[in-house]
Design an enzyme around this catalytic site. Sequence first.
Site, PDB file in Angstrom:
ATOM      1  N   THR A 117       5.160  -1.883 -10.131  1.00  0.00           N
ATOM      2  CA  THR A 117       5.252  -2.570  -8.839  1.00  0.00           C
ATOM      3  C   THR A 117       4.404  -3.831  -8.803  1.00  0.00           C
ATOM      4  O   THR A 117       3.366  -3.919  -9.481  1.00  0.00           O
ATOM      5  CB  THR A 117       4.769  -1.615  -7.721  1.00  0.00           C
ATOM      6  OG1 THR A 117       4.612  -2.347  -6.502  1.00  0.00           O
ATOM      7  CG2 THR A 117       3.422  -0.998  -8.045  1.00  0.00           C
ATOM      8  N   TYR A 141      -1.636   3.233  -3.746  1.00  0.00           N
ATOM      9  CA  TYR A 141      -0.326   3.267  -4.412  1.00  0.00           C
ATOM     10  C   TYR A 141      -0.318   2.312  -5.603  1.00  0.00           C
ATOM     11  O   TYR A 141       0.014   2.684  -6.731  1.00  0.00           O
ATOM     12  CB  TYR A 141       0.775   2.882  -3.415  1.00  0.00           C
ATOM     13  CG  TYR A 141       2.081   2.555  -4.075  1.00  0.00           C
ATOM     14  CD1 TYR A 141       2.827   3.557  -4.694  1.00  0.00           C
ATOM     15  CD2 TYR A 141       2.578   1.249  -4.112  1.00  0.00           C
ATOM     16  CE1 TYR A 141       4.023   3.260  -5.336  1.00  0.00           C
ATOM     17  CE2 TYR A 141       3.759   0.945  -4.739  1.00  0.00           C
ATOM     18  CZ  TYR A 141       4.482   1.956  -5.347  1.00  0.00           C
ATOM     19  OH  TYR A 141       5.663   1.660  -5.985  1.00  0.00           O
TER      20      TYR A 141
HETATM   21  N1  UFG Z   1       7.275  -4.196   8.148  1.00  0.00           N
HETATM   22  C1  UFG Z   1       7.227  -4.433   9.507  1.00  0.00           C
HETATM   23  N2  UFG Z   1       7.741  -3.490  10.344  1.00  0.00           N
HETATM   24  C2  UFG Z   1       8.286  -2.314   9.878  1.00  0.00           C
HETATM   25  C3  UFG Z   1       8.341  -2.096   8.490  1.00  0.00           C
HETATM   26  C4  UFG Z   1       7.811  -3.056   7.643  1.00  0.00           C
HETATM   27  O1  UFG Z   1       6.729  -5.464   9.968  1.00  0.00           O
HETATM   28  O2  UFG Z   1       8.715  -1.483  10.696  1.00  0.00           O
HETATM   29  C5  UFG Z   1       6.738  -5.224   7.237  1.00  0.00           C
HETATM   30  C6  UFG Z   1       5.594  -4.716   6.372  1.00  0.00           C
HETATM   31  O3  UFG Z   1       4.371  -4.830   7.040  1.00  0.00           O
HETATM   32  C7  UFG Z   1       5.726  -5.614   5.152  1.00  0.00           C
HETATM   33  C8  UFG Z   1       7.231  -5.904   5.063  1.00  0.00           C
HETATM   34  O4  UFG Z   1       7.762  -5.582   6.334  1.00  0.00           O
HETATM   35  O5  UFG Z   1       5.070  -6.819   5.389  1.00  0.00           O
HETATM   36  C9  UFG Z   1       7.919  -5.048   4.030  1.00  0.00           C
HETATM   37  O6  UFG Z   1       7.556  -3.690   4.243  1.00  0.00           O
HETATM   38  P1  UFG Z   1       8.256  -2.476   3.508  1.00  0.00           P
HETATM   39  O7  UFG Z   1       7.624  -1.237   4.042  1.00  0.00           O
HETATM   40  O8  UFG Z   1       9.733  -2.621   3.596  1.00  0.00           O
HETATM   41  O9  UFG Z   1       7.881  -2.699   1.990  1.00  0.00           O
HETATM   42  P2  UFG Z   1       6.436  -2.826   1.317  1.00  0.00           P
HETATM   43  O10 UFG Z   1       6.261  -4.280   1.028  1.00  0.00           O
HETATM   44  O11 UFG Z   1       5.363  -2.191   2.065  1.00  0.00           O
HETATM   45  O12 UFG Z   1       6.569  -1.882   0.055  1.00  0.00           O
HETATM   46  C10 UFG Z   1       7.584  -1.992  -0.866  1.00  0.00           C
HETATM   47  C11 UFG Z   1       7.768  -0.662  -1.585  1.00  0.00           C
HETATM   48  C12 UFG Z   1       6.602  -0.386  -2.477  1.00  0.00           C
HETATM   49  C13 UFG Z   1       6.276  -1.595  -3.317  1.00  0.00           C
HETATM   50  C14 UFG Z   1       6.041  -2.756  -2.434  1.00  0.00           C
HETATM   51  C15 UFG Z   1       5.664  -4.008  -3.144  1.00  0.00           C
HETATM   52  O13 UFG Z   1       7.900   0.394  -0.654  1.00  0.00           O
HETATM   53  O14 UFG Z   1       6.907   0.692  -3.293  1.00  0.00           O
HETATM   54  O15 UFG Z   1       7.227  -3.003  -1.722  1.00  0.00           O
HETATM   55  O16 UFG Z   1       5.484  -5.017  -2.195  1.00  0.00           O
HETATM   56  F1  UFG Z   1       5.173  -1.400  -4.057  1.00  0.00           F
END
Ligand code: UFG
Length: 327
Positions: A117, A141
């Site tokens: 990741t 993670y």
């Molecule tokens: N977000 C919101 N509201 C929500 C959900 C997400 O504002 O209801 C934002 C988060 O704060 C983040 C972005 O949208 O800034 C993306 O969030 P996600 O939860 O879709 O994805 P993440 O970036 O947290 O995580 C994903 C994978 C991980 C990986 C990571 C790398 O779930 O396994 O990308 O960035 F490691």
Amino acid sequence: MAVVLVTGGAGYVGSHACKALARAGHTPVCVDNLRTGWRDLAAFGPFEQVDLMDAGALENVFGKYKPDAVMHFAALSLVGESVARPDLYHRVNITGSLNLLDAMRAHGVAPIVFSSTCAIYGEAGDEDLTEDRPMAPESPYGASKLAVERILSDYEAAFGLRCAALRYFNVAGADPEAEIGERHDPETHLIPITIEVALGERENLSVFGKDYPTPDGTCVRDYVHVADLIDAHILALDKLMAGESGIRVNIGAGRGYSVAEVAEAVARVSGKPVATVDAPRRAGDPPRLVADHSRATAVLGWTPTRSALDVIIEDALRWRVSPRFAA
Ligand code: UFG
């Protein structure tokens, strides 16, 4: 043609890998504990309900199927959750991987494609991330995935393991045929949540933080289509089967979108409004993660073809309204 043991093969990314492997003439053996995976998504080869923490059961699966290679997707993968439960994340992600690697050693299996990741990198500011960036994970993670990458490198050096660690950015979208796709319970990821708002299944999207140092104040991520990501896995597997090792590459589209831009794109593609509410920052979220994927292009010959944001959203939406989603 190879027998490929696919851990987490009943999950979102793993099920797409199994479909692509079967289509390429390989036999995917799906190994999944079904804690977050779904039995109906494991439809492309033999299925074994096994937890990677159970070294004995895993060993039996290796004995039964005699795999030529491994794709290792099984892991806990929620950044926010990992901040609250570092114990779980380290135990499951590291011990599960060690059990898998030791079964590979015992059975003389060398090639492994590992789901890493971009969360292993530290703060990048405005720069796109290359693989040479300093490793400084901001969440347990990311730390657990980095630990496994280091173990893989040690096993490559000592035991002749051949590994491709693919550093995913934000995987999204679904099988263009809408046979399989993303199904999380509860859903936490931005694009599926925003689609639920557009479909009227959720009242609004909580935007986690509007005070980040980004152009509109919301977090910027690099969304890569799951079909493109799986292309990279098949290319990496081919390289490993041909004797290569030590592959460490970023798999992202190479373009960033903010949370606000994703909300606008979902509204545009679906033709439905997306209401948003401001919410506090979510722990563990870096402001901007965007890939420089030139090494993946050079090493694997990989270029994304379906990762335009609107295509990702169209495919995710098609899956989300298909009867198979609810199956
Ligand atoms: N977000 C919101 N509201 C929500 C959900 C997400 O504002 O209801 C934002 C988060 O704060 C983040 C972005 O949208 O800034 C993306 O969030 P996600 O939860 O879709 O994805 P993440 O970036 O947290 O995580 C994903 C994978 C991980 C990986 C990571 C790398 O779930 O396994 O990308 O960035 F490691």
